[in-house]
Scaffold this motif. Structure first.
Motif, PDB file in Angstrom:
ATOM      1  N   THR A  70      22.650  40.106  39.998  1.00 48.53           N
ATOM      2  CA  THR A  70      21.392  40.526  39.378  1.00 48.53           C
ATOM      3  C   THR A  70      20.920  39.541  38.306  1.00 48.53           C
ATOM      4  O   THR A  70      19.734  39.259  38.211  1.00 48.53           O
ATOM      5  CB  THR A  70      21.528  41.921  38.721  1.00 48.53           C
ATOM      6  OG1 THR A  70      22.727  41.938  37.959  1.00 48.53           O
ATOM      7  CG2 THR A  70      21.553  43.025  39.744  1.00 48.53           C
ATOM      8  N   LYS A  71      21.863  39.007  37.535  1.00 42.55           N
ATOM      9  CA  LYS A  71      21.518  38.171  36.381  1.00 42.55           C
ATOM     10  C   LYS A  71      20.595  37.031  36.749  1.00 42.55           C
ATOM     11  O   LYS A  71      19.561  36.809  36.119  1.00 42.55           O
ATOM     12  CB  LYS A  71      22.802  37.610  35.760  1.00 42.55           C
ATOM     13  CG  LYS A  71      23.101  38.255  34.433  1.00 42.55           C
ATOM     14  CD  LYS A  71      23.967  37.388  33.557  1.00 42.55           C
ATOM     15  CE  LYS A  71      24.262  38.203  32.311  1.00 42.55           C
ATOM     16  NZ  LYS A  71      25.688  38.357  32.100  1.00 42.55           N
ATOM     17  N   ASN A  72      20.979  36.310  37.843  1.00 41.49           N
ATOM     18  CA  ASN A  72      20.194  35.149  38.263  1.00 41.49           C
ATOM     19  C   ASN A  72      18.819  35.545  38.782  1.00 41.49           C
ATOM     20  O   ASN A  72      17.947  34.703  38.970  1.00 41.49           O
ATOM     21  CB  ASN A  72      20.961  34.348  39.321  1.00 41.49           C
ATOM     22  CG  ASN A  72      21.322  35.200  40.523  1.00 41.49           C
ATOM     23  OD1 ASN A  72      21.512  36.409  40.397  1.00 41.49           O
ATOM     24  ND2 ASN A  72      21.388  34.601  41.681  1.00 41.49           N
ATOM     25  N   ARG A  73      18.640  36.858  39.044  1.00 45.52           N
ATOM     26  CA  ARG A  73      17.342  37.350  39.507  1.00 45.52           C
ATOM     27  C   ARG A  73      16.492  37.848  38.348  1.00 45.52           C
ATOM     28  O   ARG A  73      15.395  38.376  38.554  1.00 45.52           O
ATOM     29  CB  ARG A  73      17.549  38.499  40.517  1.00 45.52           C
ATOM     30  CG  ARG A  73      18.259  38.063  41.780  1.00 45.52           C
ATOM     31  CD  ARG A  73      18.609  39.252  42.666  1.00 45.52           C
ATOM     32  NE  ARG A  73      19.402  38.814  43.805  1.00 45.52           N
ATOM     33  CZ  ARG A  73      18.895  38.368  44.945  1.00 45.52           C
ATOM     34  NH1 ARG A  73      17.586  38.334  45.114  1.00 45.52           N
ATOM     35  NH2 ARG A  73      19.675  37.957  45.913  1.00 45.52           N
ATOM     36  N   GLY A  74      17.031  37.734  37.156  1.00 48.19           N
ATOM     37  CA  GLY A  74      16.266  38.178  35.997  1.00 48.19           C
ATOM     38  C   GLY A  74      16.345  39.672  35.763  1.00 48.19           C
ATOM     39  O   GLY A  74      15.427  40.284  35.229  1.00 48.19           O
ATOM     40  N   ILE A  75      17.434  40.274  36.212  1.00 44.25           N
ATOM     41  CA  ILE A  75      17.616  41.713  35.991  1.00 44.25           C
ATOM     42  C   ILE A  75      18.901  41.892  35.201  1.00 44.25           C
ATOM     43  O   ILE A  75      19.983  41.514  35.662  1.00 44.25           O
ATOM     44  CB  ILE A  75      17.735  42.481  37.322  1.00 44.25           C
ATOM     45  CG1 ILE A  75      16.551  42.162  38.241  1.00 44.25           C
ATOM     46  CG2 ILE A  75      17.823  43.981  37.077  1.00 44.25           C
ATOM     47  CD1 ILE A  75      16.760  42.562  39.686  1.00 44.25           C
ATOM     48  N   GLU A  76      18.763  42.437  33.988  1.00 50.09           N
ATOM     49  CA  GLU A  76      19.959  42.678  33.183  1.00 50.09           C
ATOM     50  C   GLU A  76      20.277  44.154  33.258  1.00 50.09           C
ATOM     51  O   GLU A  76      19.433  44.990  32.918  1.00 50.09           O
ATOM     52  CB  GLU A  76      19.710  42.266  31.732  1.00 50.09           C
ATOM     53  CG  GLU A  76      19.201  40.839  31.610  1.00 50.09           C
ATOM     54  CD  GLU A  76      20.178  39.911  30.917  1.00 50.09           C
ATOM     55  OE1 GLU A  76      21.001  40.395  30.137  1.00 50.09           O
ATOM     56  OE2 GLU A  76      20.091  38.691  31.168  1.00 50.09           O
ATOM     57  N   VAL A  77      21.466  44.485  33.720  1.00 49.38           N
ATOM     58  CA  VAL A  77      21.827  45.900  33.811  1.00 49.38           C
ATOM     59  C   VAL A  77      22.924  46.212  32.807  1.00 49.38           C
ATOM     60  O   VAL A  77      23.677  45.330  32.394  1.00 49.38           O
ATOM     61  CB  VAL A  77      22.303  46.282  35.234  1.00 49.38           C
ATOM     62  CG1 VAL A  77      21.152  46.236  36.213  1.00 49.38           C
ATOM     63  CG2 VAL A  77      23.436  45.383  35.685  1.00 49.38           C
ATOM     64  N   GLY A  78      23.004  47.489  32.447  1.00 48.70           N
ATOM     65  CA  GLY A  78      24.062  47.927  31.532  1.00 48.70           C
ATOM     66  C   GLY A  78      25.344  48.168  32.309  1.00 48.70           C
ATOM     67  O   GLY A  78      25.576  47.549  33.349  1.00 48.70           O
ATOM     68  N   GLU A  79      26.128  49.098  31.831  1.00 47.18           N
ATOM     69  CA  GLU A  79      27.405  49.373  32.476  1.00 47.18           C
ATOM     70  C   GLU A  79      27.160  49.931  33.879  1.00 47.18           C
ATOM     71  O   GLU A  79      26.364  50.845  34.078  1.00 47.18           O
ATOM     72  CB  GLU A  79      28.167  50.393  31.629  1.00 47.18           C
ATOM     73  CG  GLU A  79      29.629  50.485  31.987  1.00 47.18           C
ATOM     74  CD  GLU A  79      30.288  51.727  31.377  1.00 47.18           C
ATOM     75  OE1 GLU A  79      31.459  51.947  31.659  1.00 47.18           O
ATOM     76  OE2 GLU A  79      29.596  52.456  30.642  1.00 47.18           O
ATOM     77  N   VAL A  80      27.842  49.362  34.845  1.00 51.75           N
ATOM     78  CA  VAL A  80      27.681  49.832  36.218  1.00 51.75           C
ATOM     79  C   VAL A  80      28.950  50.575  36.614  1.00 51.75           C
ATOM     80  O   VAL A  80      30.049  50.042  36.464  1.00 51.75           O
ATOM     81  CB  VAL A  80      27.461  48.645  37.185  1.00 51.75           C
ATOM     82  CG1 VAL A  80      27.270  49.140  38.613  1.00 51.75           C
ATOM     83  CG2 VAL A  80      26.263  47.827  36.744  1.00 51.75           C
ATOM     84  N   LYS A  81      28.787  51.805  37.081  1.00 45.14           N
ATOM     85  CA  LYS A  81      29.971  52.594  37.433  1.00 45.14           C
ATOM     86  C   LYS A  81      29.861  53.129  38.849  1.00 45.14           C
ATOM     87  O   LYS A  81      28.777  53.483  39.302  1.00 45.14           O
ATOM     88  CB  LYS A  81      30.107  53.777  36.456  1.00 45.14           C
ATOM     89  CG  LYS A  81      30.829  53.377  35.199  1.00 45.14           C
ATOM     90  CD  LYS A  81      31.318  54.514  34.312  1.00 45.14           C
ATOM     91  CE  LYS A  81      30.800  55.886  34.541  1.00 45.14           C
ATOM     92  NZ  LYS A  81      30.861  56.728  33.338  1.00 45.14           N
TER      93      LYS A  81
END
Ligand code: FAD
Ligand code: NAD
Length: 471
Positions: A70-81
């Motif tokens: 996701t990061k390289n797509r410009g999407i920052e996500v929080g904790e993923v569970k």
């Protein structure tokens, strides 16, 4: 006892083969009954096969992508569970929606549904051991056997669907195993191996042959997907056979060695998935009461109109010849009914597509290079990589290629092999081309919308009779 009710057609098995035949028969005005013992319609495919596995494949892919891509797509996500219980619930919702849908279609098309186990009493009578208790029987002018298949057991390992599992256990694990060993690198091994690998399991696939993908997959495509699955974290032991297994402890120990004999080693796993193929299922059908036999691989023997040696008894789907695929079963179901009502039917066994729903997907139709070489056919090859396709580039999803095989002289398409995003949808175009007897030039001169992944398909065709533009 009351005399058995008489139908135009009785179908034993309510899987894809059986339920499609039942609906088609209803549409054609036949008085039809379908007997199914599992308590729900749709067979292996809807209950424990195609549908639940694709639900888990889709959602495990999303999870894996959110974690790692996701990061390289410009999407920052929080904790993923991971909430495995909810993922399983989502799967169950898809399954129950579809199986209930078939019950509705049965009502709509006047198909009588018997819940129970069917067995031949004589050539026209099927005794039904009802699920609710009690027995009945139903007579058919015609009878179709569509009892499907079951997974082939591995000698020495006891399937408990928890520690030693088949695909049925693999769609229902309650937690993510730390280590999973898959015996058999065919379609089930790679699809279910992908699911658990994405969810965090350390997955090792042990395959007897020198390539993964099971029967039919082109060797070049197989190598390509193996590399990608390897990057995703799956490990492979090819040319390796499992010599013995010990499931008596907390973990399962497998003794493996090089297929041609050689160095032995022990693999230790929390869960072992047995995925070495499926075999026809005809147990308890009472075949002995009507003198029908199976061949050395357990398949019911039929002629080109699906008739056994008792001509009013036909067989379709996994329990007879051909690839064990839902869409093959479906084609046969329609054709079998047409043979009964109109005396003709059509299934082109040279144009049945295969799809493996990993990421990227693998899809093919027609013949592969090894098969053409074996037949001494002179062929030409055209390929196009997704790394040169604009849509794949915008999607940052560029692994894979499209490959055409065409007759060297006439340019007629002989096989199409794809590894890449959406390959399973794209192969529909390839199947249509093969069915219509198209040349690669027919495909290459057909306009394909821009920017789409399907342009890779067009350009691979162009590369077969001439040159691709973008590569
Ligand atoms: P089945 O679906 O096995 O149905 C036979 C039915 O007959 C069963 O429900 C059984 O309970 C019933 N039955 C048996 N004996 C009796 C009896 N005596 N009385 C009453 N009922 C009886 N194929 C694809 O094309 N695409 C996929 O993505 C795909 N994924 C799969 C994933 C997995 C994990 C598995 C295991 C299989 C998958 N398949 C897939 C294969 C597909 O499921 C089969 O090819 C298809 O289900 C065959 O249909 P069928 O009707 O012949 O048999
Ligand atoms: P498969 O025939 O696709 O693959 C079995 C693999 O196990 C082969 O590669 C074989 O060489 C290997 N093998 C066999 N014995 C072995 C041994 N002792 N040790 C190591 N490897 C061994 O069978 P499958 O993956 O079990 O799938 C069963 C059927 O279900 C297939 O017919 C398949 O088409 C169908 N299916 C289809 C789909 C789909 O269409 N996406 C998905 C799942 C299942």
């Amino acid at each position: 006892a009351t005399p058995a009710e008489e139908k135009d057609l009785v179908i034993i098995g309510g899987g894809v083969a059986g339920y499609v035949a039942a609906i088609k028969a209803g549409q054609e005005g036949l008085k039809v009954a379908c007997i199914e013992k599992r308590g729900s319609l749709g067979g292996t495919c809807l209950n424990v096969g195609c549908i639940p596995s694709k639900s888990l494949l889709n959602n495990s892919h999303l999870y894996h992508q959110i974690l790692h891509d996701t990061k390289n797509r410009g999407i920052e996500v929080g904790e993923v569970k991971l909430n495995l219980e909810q993922m399983m619930k989502a799967k169950e919702t898809s399954v129950s929606g579809l199986t209930k849908g078939i019950e509705y279609l049965f009502k709509k098309n006047n198909v009588e549904y018997f819940k129970g186990t069917g067995a031949f009493a004589d050539e026209h009578t099927v005794a039904v051991n009802l699920t609710e208790g009690g027995e009945t029987s139903v007579r058919g002018k015609n009878i179709i056997i569509a009892t499907g298949s079951e997974s082939t057991p591995f000698p020495g390992l006891t399937i408990d669907e928890k520690k030693v599992i088949t695909s049925t256990g693999a769609i229902a694990l309650k937690e993510v195993p730390k280590k999973m060993v898959v015996i058999g690198g065919g379609i089930i091994g790679l699809e279910m191996g992908s699911v658990w690998s994405r969810l965090g399991s350390e997955v090792t696939v042990v395959e007897f042959l020198g390539q993964i993908g099971g029967p039919g997959m082109d060797a070049e495509i197989s190598k390509n997907i193996q590399k990608t699955l390897g990057k995703q974290g799956m490990k492979f032991k090819l040319n390796t056979k499992v010599v013995s297994g010990d499931d008596s402890g907390e973990t399962v120990k497998l003794e493996v060695e090089a297929a041609k004999g050689g160095k032995a080693e022990t693999l230790d796993a929390d869960v072992v998935l047995v995925a070495i193929g499926r075999r026809p299922y005809t147990q308890g059908l009472g075949l002995e009461n009507i003198g029908l036999e199976t061949d050395n691989r357990g398949r019911l023997v039929i002629d080109s109109e699906y008739r056994t040696k008792i001509p009013h008894i036909r067989v379709i789907g996994d329990c007879t010849f051909g690839p064990m695929l839902a869409h093959k079963a479906e084609e046969e179901a329609v054709a079998a009914i047409e043979y009964i009502t109109k005396n003709y039917g059509h299934v082109n066994y040279n144009a049945i597509p295969s799809v493996m729903y990993t990421h990227p997907e693998v899809a093919w139709v027609g013949q592969n290079e090894a098969e053409l070489k074996e037949q001494g056919v002179k062929y030409k090859v055209g390929t196009f990589p997704f790394s040169a396709n604009s849509r794949a580039k915008t999607n940052l999803d560029t692994d894979g290629l499209v490959k055409f095989l065409a007759d060297a002289e006439t340019d007629r398409i002989l096989g199409i092999h794809i590894v890449g995003p959406n390959a399973g949808e794209m192969i529909a175009e390839g199947t249509l081309a093969l069915e219509y007897g198209a040349s690669t030039e027919d495909v290459g001169r057909t306009s394909h919308a821009h920017p789409t992944l399907a342009e890779a398909f067009k350009e691979a065709a162009m590369a077969t009779y001439g040159k691709a533009i973008h590569y």
